[in-house]
Design a protein around this motif. Structure first.
Motif, PDB file in Angstrom:
ATOM      1  N   ASN A 286      23.740  35.267  88.779  1.00 13.35           N
ATOM      2  CA  ASN A 286      23.013  35.502  90.014  1.00 13.35           C
ATOM      3  C   ASN A 286      22.603  34.157  90.591  1.00 13.35           C
TER       4      ASN A 286
ATOM      5  N   GLY B   4      24.078  31.366  90.407  1.00  8.58           N
ATOM      6  CA  GLY B   4      24.299  30.319  89.409  1.00  8.58           C
ATOM      7  C   GLY B   4      23.508  30.497  88.132  1.00  8.58           C
ATOM      8  N   ASN B   5      22.568  31.436  88.101  1.00  6.55           N
ATOM      9  CA  ASN B   5      21.783  31.670  86.891  1.00  6.55           C
ATOM     10  C   ASN B   5      22.404  32.799  86.089  1.00  6.55           C
ATOM     11  N   GLU B   6      22.570  32.543  84.791  1.00  7.30           N
ATOM     12  CA  GLU B   6      23.206  33.525  83.928  1.00  7.30           C
ATOM     13  C   GLU B   6      22.183  34.247  83.077  1.00  7.30           C
TER      14      GLU B   6
END
Lengths: 115, 113
Positions: free
Chosen positions: B95, B97-99
């Motif tokens: 989301n 770039g955040n996993e």
């Protein structure tokens, strides 16, 4: 094999009290997570943390929750004023910078009981 | 909301038989998929990861991935009583770039001696 360690394993507290759950992630990991699991329910994402700041948080992670990495090894979850519904297993997890798309390594969890 | 769905079971399988566990996911962009085993009161323990369509075998475990159908499965051959646990399907969701891993509700597996 390196492990994620969590303390305490079990915490009992009264409603309205503050609790701090502690985690020591694997030493060369840089992404840190807290998940929780209410008894009989699924493992739910709370928050992710990278480079000394929150990357993402869920709707569960409201103003009563905070995370901190106070030194180079510990990662803590604070609940400011606990509610009965905060009773759950809380799991800390981590993964390394070079391991994009890699699995998370979980600690053994802290069972929080709010009375 | 990006979901991971599993049949909650319980699934009962005779000792020595093949246990088949299934999982579907909603995020078409997911690239990595995991099976965790969880004993009662314990933390999730990774048993398989899979990233490409097809089968991946590790000992008695085989993970199968079909990205077109958004489907992941786990086969356990020669089931043992020690395999009795809840099996969690987890999907890596990205989301902005955040996993993070998103888990299904888990399938409770009982191996009958």
């Amino acid at each position: 094999e390196p492990e994620v360690t969590q303390t305490p394993s079990h915490q009992v507290t009264q409603m309205g009290q503050e609790v701090i759950l502690r985690c020591v992630p694997i030493s060369n990991h840089l992404y840190f997570y807290w998940y929780r699991q209410i008894l009989g329910q699924k493992v739910e994402f709370l928050v992710s943390f990278y480079n000394n700041e929150i990357s993402e948080k869920s709707e569960i992670f409201d103003d009563q929750f905070s995370v901190e990495r106070p030194d180079g090894s510990n990662f803590t979850l604070k609940i400011r004023s606990t509610k009965l519904e905060d009773s759950a297993m809380y799991f800390c997890a981590s993964r390394g910078l070079w391991q994009k798309n890699s699995p998370l390594h979980f600690g053994n969890g802290t069972r929080l009981t709010v009375t | 909301q990006k979901e991971v769905e599993q049949n909650s079971g319980p699934l009962s399988v005779p000792e020595g038989a093949i246990a088949s566990l299934n999982c579907t996911y909603s995020d078409r962009g997911s690239q990595s998929f995991f099976w965790y085993r969880q004993y009662s009161g314990k933390s999730p323990e990774l048993i398989m990861s899979i990233y490409s369509n097809g089968d991946k075998e590790d000992g008695r475990f085989t993970a199968q991935l079909n990205k077109a159908s958004q489907y992941v499965s786990l086969l356990i051959r020669d089931s043992q009583p020690s395999d009795s646990a809840t099996y969690l399907c987890a999907v890596n969701v990205v989301n902005f770039g955040n996993e993070k891993l998103t888990f299904g509700t888990g399938t409770r597996l009982t191996i009958i001696p």
